[in-house]
Design an enzyme around this catalytic site. Structure first.
Site, mmCIF file in Angstrom:
data_model
loop_
_atom_site.group_PDB
_atom_site.id
_atom_site.type_symbol
_atom_site.label_atom_id
_atom_site.label_comp_id
_atom_site.label_asym_id
_atom_site.label_seq_id
_atom_site.Cartn_x
_atom_site.Cartn_y
_atom_site.Cartn_z
ATOM 1 N N PHE A 1 -10.995 -7.239 14.266
ATOM 2 C CA PHE A 1 -9.940 -7.702 13.370
ATOM 3 C C PHE A 1 -9.663 -6.643 12.293
ATOM 4 C CE2 PHE A 1 -8.693 -10.040 9.450
ATOM 5 C CZ PHE A 1 -7.434 -10.415 9.880
ATOM 6 N N GLN A 2 -8.409 -6.337 12.104
ATOM 7 C CA GLN A 2 -7.957 -5.328 11.131
ATOM 8 C C GLN A 2 -8.625 -3.975 11.359
ATOM 9 O OE1 GLN A 2 -8.057 -7.047 7.107
ATOM 10 N NE2 GLN A 2 -5.985 -7.792 7.462
ATOM 11 N N GLU B 1 0.815 -1.214 0.000
ATOM 12 C CA GLU B 1 0.000 0.000 0.000
ATOM 13 C C GLU B 1 0.851 1.268 0.000
ATOM 14 O OE1 GLU B 1 -0.461 -2.628 1.928
ATOM 15 O OE2 GLU B 1 -2.563 -3.225 1.908
ATOM 16 N N LYS C 1 -17.383 -1.087 6.501
ATOM 17 C CA LYS C 1 -17.883 -2.147 5.630
ATOM 18 C C LYS C 1 -19.408 -2.135 5.512
ATOM 19 C CE LYS C 1 -17.132 -7.032 4.736
ATOM 20 N NZ LYS C 1 -16.295 -8.190 5.047
ATOM 21 N N MET D 1 23.952 9.453 1.643
ATOM 22 C CA MET D 1 23.825 10.761 2.267
ATOM 23 C C MET D 1 24.145 10.679 3.757
ATOM 24 S SD MET D 1 23.427 13.877 1.673
ATOM 25 C CE MET D 1 22.462 14.454 0.271
#
Lengths: 597, 208
Positions: A140-141, A78, A190, A501
């Site tokens: 969950f999640q 993602e 959802k 760097m």
């Protein structure tokens, strides 16, 4: 006080203008998931960078069923998806779109959202969420996505009622695109995606608390013209806001008409052609000596769409000590944030320049330009050549020569990024895409992929990703996406087997203690890695191989090419203003003995 | 004693900038920090409130006092914020507040004439010997007894913060058990509602 758990009362909703007919509608109730897909179509979305999961599975089902006009690109992580949306937005000027699931899907977008916030990039990130009844139950999640993203978004919405979905999507795009652009998060529980409502996509939304700058104040513009007329050593300091406002052409006209030299920020590169004698290249920490000298001696600085970042100003109270400052910016909160200014013009940069241009007379700046030429010759941008060693600067110069500057160059973060800024000599707006404010390693490859999707059907200029070996690995998995869509991007890895760097700072400021910056043991074989992802892998280790390898890379048109340029690790980016030092205190060459030479 | 040698060399422009920001010019000079009372109208949701408070922590602004409550319009709540900073910081506070999409109006009350009040509930111990003295003091402060037990009294007191603090100080020797203060609410004195002129730099047109 009402809590968010009670549905919004009607009057809190944005007022749709009465004459505004919905641009898309259906009287039959449809699911939130279908409303989502249709709303994106109505919004004119071309590409969605996304990754499915449980909370958004119904949207993915509708994508399969409805076969919408937009293309969904399955990303491999993602974070990569958000950077792709950023690259797409930067290359096209349109809003980038991301769709991810709840929990880890959402948290993986955080870095990209923060990056877009710092660099004012318009993206809308749709995150799945657990059903509203489960919110707060550690389901969950589940993550508090709105809470986590609050300080890195321009605005965010949690949609609690399917009837709010369509206008919220409209509002999200409106907010992301207008004013100072930025990321907007829309959290989609959802159950909202499963609930049904008639679909109506409004043509416009009015948010009562969202205020945009009105037309610029003509009085201020006159004042600015007078300051310019009265100045003897004027300097244009140009930032990414100029490119966001599509005002590069007007800026170029202004500079040429009044004979004012131009220095740009990292994000301003491309706003003014760097082959023009008035161009001083980039200013700031790794800007040119002559640009920084010009800043320190100027009697007028005209800041256009720039925000006086600490990497630009160094120690702020000793920056531009003789200059009056004009600041043109769309965001009032940027005015006098770091440097109090003498003339502030709040408004769209393009509108302001349109009105300023006729008021500015050609100026005699010969003496000032001669002084700048002296500084340019005193300390030009240069590096060691002719010793048979391969250096990043040479690779970048050869890519520049091959493309003639007609390419979209996307960089990662680090030494190669600064060398690209210094040596590529950009000519056109939206041809330089990089992570500036947040400095996100891992940005380059996915952003290049996003840019390539954006350029399809718009431009045949190649997309070149210049990355470091450290940053490339951070999102290397997205090569699979580029290969799957046969994007002919060129990825040049400036490989010094070091976090270059950090290594540079360790050498200059930490007495050569190279703590955890050596990557030689952990780096993969980049050629094999490319091949494993169905890309072409090439390698160059000596300067004389560079052109041949580029020839070969440019022959490939049906898949990505990854080139492993194995460069010397001791090279440092110069000149440099040490962090927190005054712009007058530039280091122009290596002062300490080099541990590796 | 400052000698000329210690003084930093500043150009006229640098002096001007420091003056504008309200920053000290010379080493040892005090920063010109002022207390500002800011009124904010915002969407009446928890999310909007959090956004405003979050702004203060995220940007490192001071937050001395903050109160919030619904207005006559149930979709709008009003916050009173008391903060401190130099002119540059206060300018930032106002513009950053204004930038939030959930804020409808931001007004710096400081500089104009305004009423500022705080409500305080104070529970203090008393004995037969101290009761009269406590009641006398409360009378002077126009405090109202809202609860009384055989050995404690609870007062309700409103007024400017200085009055509340003076009252608390006078009650301390008697043994304060609990103090609850509301934080400050404020309103501009005048017949109008909100200031029509805004920060000239803002140049904002509401989408309303």
């Amino acid at each position: 006080m009402r809590t968010d758990t009670i549905p919004l009362v009607r009057s809190a909703r944005p007022v749709l203008s009465p004459e505004s007919e919905p641009v898309a509608a259906s009287a039959e109730p449809v699911t939130g998931a279908e409303i989502f897909v249709r709303a994106l179509e109505a919004e004119g979305v071309e590409v969605v960078f996304g990754h499915p999961g449980g909370a958004v599975i119904h949207i993915y089902d509708e994508i399969a069923r409805l076969k919408p006009r937009f293309q969904h690109i399955l990303v491999r992580h993602e974070q990569g998806g958000t950077h792709m949306a950023e690259g797409y937005a930067k290359a096209t000027g349109r809003v980038g779109t991301v769709l991810v699931t709840s929990g880890p899907g959402a948290t993986n977008t955080i870095t990209g959202i923060a990056d877009a916030y710092m660099d004012s990039i318009p993206i809308v990130v749709f995150t799945g969420q657990v059903p509203t009844k489960l919110i707060g139950n550690d389901a969950f999640q589940e993550t508090d996505t709105i809470g986590i993203t609050r300080s890195i978004t321009k605005h965010s919405f949690l949609v609690r009622d399917v009837r709010d979905l369509a206008w919220t999507i409209k509002a999200a795009y409106h907010i992301a695109r207008t004013g100072r652009p930025g990321p907007v998060v829309v959290d989609l529980p959802k159950d909202v995606l499963l609930a049904k409502a008639p679909f109506a996509y409004p043509e416009e939304v009015h948010l009562r608390g969202y205020r945009l700058p009105g037309p610029p104040d003509p009085e201020r513009i006159r004042e600015a013209a007078e300051l310019i007329a009265a100045s003897r050593r004027p300097l244009l300091y140009v930032g990414g806001g100029t490119i966001n406002a599509n005002a590069a052409d007007l800026l170029t006209q202004l500079a040429r008409k009044a004979r004012i030299p131009v220095t740009t920020t990292l994000h301003g590169l491309g706003a003014f052609p760097e082959d023009d004698p008035l161009s001083l290249g980039m200013l700031g920490m790794h800007g040119t000596w002559y640009a920084n000298q010009a800043v320190q001696h100027a009697d007028l600085i005209i800041a256009v769409g720039a925000r006086f970042d600490d990497r630009v100003t160094g120690r702020v109270d000793s920056w531009a000590p003789y200059a009056k400052v004009i600041h043109i910016d769309i965001d009032p909160s940027c005015i006098s944030k770091n440097v109090p200014v003498d003339c502030a013009i709040v408004g769209d940069v393009r509108e302001v320049l349109e009105q300023l241009l006729p008021l500015v007379e050609p100026k005699d700046t010969k003496e000032w330009l001669a002084k700048i030429e002296y500084w340019r010759n005193e300390c030009p941008l240069t590096y060691e050549k002719g010793d048979g060693k391969l250096r990043a600067q040479y690779v970048i110069e050869r890519i520049r020569a091959r493309t003639g500057g007609h390419a979209v160059v996307v960089t990662d973060v680090g030494q190669h990024q600064m060398w690209t800024a210094q040596y590529f000599r950009f000519l056109h707006p939206r041809t330089h895409i990089t992570s500036g404010g947040l400095g996100t390693m891992g940005f380059g490859l996915p952003a290049a992929i996003g840019a390539a999707f954006g350029l399809r059907g718009r431009s045949d200029w190649p997309v070149v990703c210049i990355s470091g070996d450290g940053g490339f690995v951070m999102n290397a998995q997205e090569l699979g996406v580029a290969a799957a869509h046969r994007l002919p991007i060129k990825v040049a890895i400036i490989n010094n087997n070091f976090l270059g760097m950090v290594r540079q700072w360790q050498e200059l400021f930490h007495e050569n203690r190279f703590s955890h910056t050596d990557l030689s043991d952990t780096n993969p074989d980049f050629v094999k890695l490319a091949e494993a992802f169905h890309c072409v892998g090439l390698r160059a280790t000596r300067p004389e191989e560079v052109d041949a390898v580029l020839d070969e890379a440019w022959k490939v048109n049906d898949r990505p090419v990854v080139i492993d340029f194995q460069v010397v690790k001791e090279e440092l980016v110069f000149p440099m203003v040490p962090a927190g030092a005054s712009t007058s205190e530039m280091i122009t060459k290596r002062l300490t003995p080099n541990a590796f030479v | 004693m400052q000698t000329e040698m210690d003084m930093p060399t500043l150009t006229p422009q640098q002096i001007l900038r420091k003056r504008k920001a309200g920053e000290p010019l010379l080493p040892g000079e005090l920063e010109q920090v002022h207390r500002h009372t800011i009124a904010v109208l915002l969407e009446n949701t928890i999310g909007a409130l959090i956004r405003v408070v979050n702004l203060f922590s995220a940007r490192g602004f001071n937050l001395e006092s903050v109160t919030v409550g619904e207005t006559d319009d149930p979709t709008v709540s009003r916050m009173t914020i008391v903060t401190t900073g130099n002119d540059r910081i206060i300018g930032q506070v106002l513009r950053q507040l204004d930038r939030l999409i959930d804020t409808l109006h931001v007004e710096d009350l400081t500089g104009g004439s305004f009423v500022e009040r705080e409500l305080c509930l104070l529970k203090v111990r008393y004995t037969n010997e101290t009761r009269a003295a406590i009641m006398d003091t409360a009378e002077i402060f126009r405090g109202k007894v809202v609860d009384i037990t055989p050995n404690t009294m609870t007062f309700e007191l409103t007024g400017p913060t200085s009055k509340i603090e003076a009252f608390i100080k006078l009650m301390q020797p008697h043994g304060i058990l609990e103090v609850a203060r509301s934080g400050r609410v404020a309103m501009r004195r005048s017949s109008g509602s909100w200031l029509t002129h805004e920060d000239p730099i803002l140049n904002l047109s509401s989408e309303r």
